[in-house]
Design a protein around this motif. Structure first.
Motif, PDB file in Angstrom:
ATOM      1  N   TRP B 192     -35.398  19.442 -29.139  1.00 43.98           N
ATOM      2  CA  TRP B 192     -35.562  19.604 -27.500  1.00 43.98           C
ATOM      3  C   TRP B 192     -37.062  19.733 -26.434  1.00 43.98           C
ATOM      4  CZ3 TRP B 192     -32.352  20.643 -23.358  1.00 43.98           C
ATOM      5  CH2 TRP B 192     -32.590  20.759 -22.179  1.00 43.98           C
ATOM      6  N   ARG B 199     -36.723  13.508 -23.445  1.00 46.30           N
ATOM      7  CA  ARG B 199     -35.738  14.192 -23.579  1.00 46.30           C
ATOM      8  C   ARG B 199     -34.837  13.985 -22.331  1.00 46.30           C
ATOM      9  NH1 ARG B 199     -36.927  19.973 -21.174  1.00 46.30           N
ATOM     10  NH2 ARG B 199     -38.339  20.136 -23.239  1.00 46.30           N
ATOM     11  N   GLN B 200     -35.184  13.535 -21.000  1.00 46.32           N
ATOM     12  CA  GLN B 200     -34.136  12.888 -20.035  1.00 46.32           C
ATOM     13  C   GLN B 200     -33.087  12.041 -20.688  1.00 46.32           C
ATOM     14  OE1 GLN B 200     -33.494  15.129 -17.900  1.00 46.32           O
ATOM     15  NE2 GLN B 200     -32.208  13.517 -16.403  1.00 46.32           N
ATOM     16  N   LEU B 203     -30.385  12.645 -22.820  1.00 47.75           N
ATOM     17  CA  LEU B 203     -29.940  13.694 -22.189  1.00 47.75           C
ATOM     18  C   LEU B 203     -29.192  12.604 -21.361  1.00 47.75           C
ATOM     19  CD1 LEU B 203     -31.823  16.676 -20.794  1.00 47.75           C
ATOM     20  CD2 LEU B 203     -29.918  16.683 -22.539  1.00 47.75           C
ATOM     21  N   PHE B 206     -26.506  10.757 -23.572  1.00 51.89           N
ATOM     22  CA  PHE B 206     -25.642  11.382 -23.673  1.00 51.89           C
ATOM     23  C   PHE B 206     -24.486  11.141 -23.419  1.00 51.89           C
ATOM     24  CE2 PHE B 206     -23.157  15.698 -24.099  1.00 51.89           C
ATOM     25  CZ  PHE B 206     -22.615  15.432 -24.696  1.00 51.89           C
ATOM     26  N   ASP B 207     -24.933  11.265 -22.078  1.00 50.41           N
ATOM     27  CA  ASP B 207     -23.386  11.226 -20.670  1.00 50.41           C
ATOM     28  C   ASP B 207     -23.192   9.489 -21.046  1.00 50.41           C
ATOM     29  OD1 ASP B 207     -22.993  12.381 -18.785  1.00 50.41           O
ATOM     30  OD2 ASP B 207     -23.737  10.605 -17.402  1.00 50.41           O
ATOM     31  N   LYS B 214     -17.297  13.852 -27.401  1.00 49.28           N
ATOM     32  CA  LYS B 214     -18.812  14.486 -27.801  1.00 49.28           C
ATOM     33  C   LYS B 214     -19.430  15.452 -27.558  1.00 49.28           C
ATOM     34  CE  LYS B 214     -19.563  12.644 -22.978  1.00 49.28           C
ATOM     35  NZ  LYS B 214     -20.602  11.099 -22.824  1.00 49.28           N
ATOM     36  N   THR B 215     -20.168  15.941 -28.832  1.00 54.14           N
ATOM     37  CA  THR B 215     -21.034  17.234 -28.774  1.00 54.14           C
ATOM     38  C   THR B 215     -22.798  16.982 -28.536  1.00 54.14           C
ATOM     39  OG1 THR B 215     -19.410  18.057 -29.338  1.00 54.14           O
ATOM     40  CG2 THR B 215     -21.201  19.943 -29.232  1.00 54.14           C
ATOM     41  N   LEU B 216     -23.326  17.697 -27.928  1.00 50.44           N
ATOM     42  CA  LEU B 216     -24.841  17.616 -28.067  1.00 50.44           C
ATOM     43  C   LEU B 216     -24.941  18.904 -28.937  1.00 50.44           C
ATOM     44  CD1 LEU B 216     -27.022  16.129 -27.213  1.00 50.44           C
ATOM     45  CD2 LEU B 216     -26.966  17.657 -25.163  1.00 50.44           C
ATOM     46  N   HIS B 217     -25.995  19.093 -29.641  1.00 54.08           N
ATOM     47  CA  HIS B 217     -26.242  20.307 -29.880  1.00 54.08           C
ATOM     48  C   HIS B 217     -27.980  19.897 -29.300  1.00 54.08           C
ATOM     49  CE1 HIS B 217     -23.620  22.072 -33.047  1.00 54.08           C
ATOM     50  NE2 HIS B 217     -22.554  21.209 -31.921  1.00 54.08           N
ATOM     51  N   ALA B 218     -28.703  20.905 -29.020  1.00 55.41           N
ATOM     52  CA  ALA B 218     -30.581  21.450 -28.961  1.00 55.41           C
ATOM     53  C   ALA B 218     -30.631  21.929 -29.609  1.00 55.41           C
ATOM     54  CB  ALA B 218     -30.422  20.639 -27.276  1.00 55.41           C
ATOM     55  N   ASN B 219     -31.986  21.803 -30.014  1.00 52.65           N
ATOM     56  CA  ASN B 219     -32.438  23.150 -29.845  1.00 52.65           C
ATOM     57  C   ASN B 219     -33.807  22.954 -30.643  1.00 52.65           C
ATOM     58  OD1 ASN B 219     -30.481  24.229 -32.076  1.00 52.65           O
ATOM     59  ND2 ASN B 219     -29.682  22.458 -32.803  1.00 52.65           N
ATOM     60  N   MET B 220     -34.456  24.268 -31.098  1.00 50.82           N
ATOM     61  CA  MET B 220     -35.516  23.726 -30.395  1.00 50.82           C
ATOM     62  C   MET B 220     -36.716  23.329 -31.463  1.00 50.82           C
ATOM     63  SD  MET B 220     -36.387  25.365 -27.776  1.00 50.82           S
ATOM     64  CE  MET B 220     -34.867  24.212 -27.095  1.00 50.82           C
ATOM     65  N   PHE B 229     -29.367  25.177 -39.553  1.00 50.70           N
ATOM     66  CA  PHE B 229     -27.797  25.839 -39.128  1.00 50.70           C
ATOM     67  C   PHE B 229     -27.265  24.212 -38.383  1.00 50.70           C
ATOM     68  CE2 PHE B 229     -29.011  26.931 -34.875  1.00 50.70           C
ATOM     69  CZ  PHE B 229     -30.748  27.563 -35.323  1.00 50.70           C
ATOM     70  N   GLN B 236     -20.370  20.309 -40.548  1.00 54.06           N
ATOM     71  CA  GLN B 236     -19.220  20.759 -40.344  1.00 54.06           C
ATOM     72  C   GLN B 236     -18.208  19.608 -39.683  1.00 54.06           C
ATOM     73  OE1 GLN B 236     -19.280  24.556 -38.801  1.00 54.06           O
ATOM     74  NE2 GLN B 236     -19.814  25.416 -40.835  1.00 54.06           N
TER      75      GLN B 236
END
Lengths: 243, 243
Positions: B192, B199-200, B203, B206-207, B214-220, B229, B236
């Motif tokens: 993030w 970042r924009q 995103l 991704f769109d 499709k999965t987005l995993h956003a982390n700090m 994790f 996984q």
């Protein structure tokens, strides 16, 4: 808290309906638990009967991970007395959505702020009662929507130590400031194509949270289309933080 | 493909360096595997020596899940001959970032498009060689950056059936159209607060992906701060799609 019914589900989970004063609720506890189980409060948009299939699925999944889960009816939903003001706000929201108009912030404020004010002390009272049961220990998590209720609980209730929030409902702008005060670990679920939700607002809200550990999981599909693997990932989040 | 060195790591993983023509690469295979292992191609920003600690960590994690992993050096990086044009583009990018200026699309195009053009056939040649080894089977995944290389591979290489993409590098606008042609399951990691990334734009990318799953995993955290994790969740994803 008064238990009004009790049944054992086929996977051994004990399901008990209860009332807390006038508020109906349901408690699920794992079939076999040697120690007091950590607790997850299951948030929902209101209407326990309608929501039951999804709630019990989440409860069974959590029980398999060793967690007790509980939920209560929201003010003005299900069998609880309606509020004329809330009904009006809900009708105004529906009208705006059906017309494809942008939803006025004033409607969101009228709908959500009184709900948060009323619901949060009720969830806290439920927490008091639930934590007094010998089969329930801590720590406590909150999982679900209404996200504004989750935000307020995360800020005012120190017994909640982690939350999975569903970014699928409207959030009053004033609550973005509250979001900055949240410090517990957060796992935010966003349905990318949620027809009734503003994706940009959900991303801004995620940005606003003050938590050092916060994760956004965005998945395809509409409001109720959260994929199985996303539910599994949320469960793993709780296992990491509540076990 | 010619193996140039071989060592057994303490967890039993077999690490072999190889050359494919002039291109150096590394192959890791699980210590114990009765059947040919599925393969994950490990993408990176270039510079195998510098990247080795992070690559071998990902390789060990994947080996524990039963996957072989392999990587090759990028054109113009590590011990491979430099390209004057690429060096110039890289210097221009660094200058813009250090000055805090918005990065000109023209710089990104000059930096990334020739890299994609040159690297993708090399990864495909590596895939040919790797899949001819008896200890390596399918299916094949791609994991990492440079995300533009991952996008092009996902579009042109039918042997790649799932990808974990790191949204941490610049993407030419023309590649957004290519992203719409991607249909394999995607798991996108976004840091993030990545200082060197928009970042924009991430995103929007991704769109743009055409994949149904499709999965987005956003982390700090910044570019290299992907939490443990989040790495586990990506692993996984591959276990679901490649096992």
């Amino acid at each position: 808290m008064r238990f009004t019914s009790e049944q054992r589900l086929d996977d051994g989970v004990l399901e008990r309906e209860f009332t807390l004063g006038e508020i109906p609720g349901i408690l699920w506890t794992p079939g076999s638990a040697s120690t007091p189980a950590p607790l997850i409060l299951l948030g929902h948009p209101g209407g326990l009967h309608k929501m039951y299939p999804r709630l019990v699925a989440r409860a069974r999944h959590s029980a398999a991970d060793g967690f007790a889960t509980a939920t209560i009816e929201l003010p003005g939903s299900g069998d609880r007395p309606r509020s004329a003001a809330a009904e009006q706000a809900r009708a105004d929201l529906r009208r705006a959505l059906e017309a494809g108009e942008p939803v006025d912030e004033e409607i969101v404020d009228r709908l959500v702020l009184p709900l948060v004010e009323k619901a949060v002390p009720e969830w806290q009272a439920a927490l008091d009662a639930l934590l007094s049961l010998p089969e329930i220990g801590g720590p406590v998590g909150y999982s679900g929507g209404v996200i504004a209720i989750g935000i307020r609980l995360a800020v005012v209730e120190p017994r909640i130590s982690a939350a999975v929030l569903f970014a699928g409902s409207f959030v009053p702008r004033t609550m973005f400031e509250e979001a900055r005060q949240v410090t517990i670990p957060l796992h935010v679920l966003l349905q990318w194509d949620d027809e009734g939700n503003d994706r940009q607002a959900a991303l801004e809200l995620f940005d606003a949270f003050g938590s050092k550990e916060k994760t956004l999981h965005a998945n395809m599909g509409g409001h109720t289309g959260v994929p199985q693997f996303a539910g599994d990932a949320a469960a793993q989040f709780f296992t990491r933080h509540l076990s």
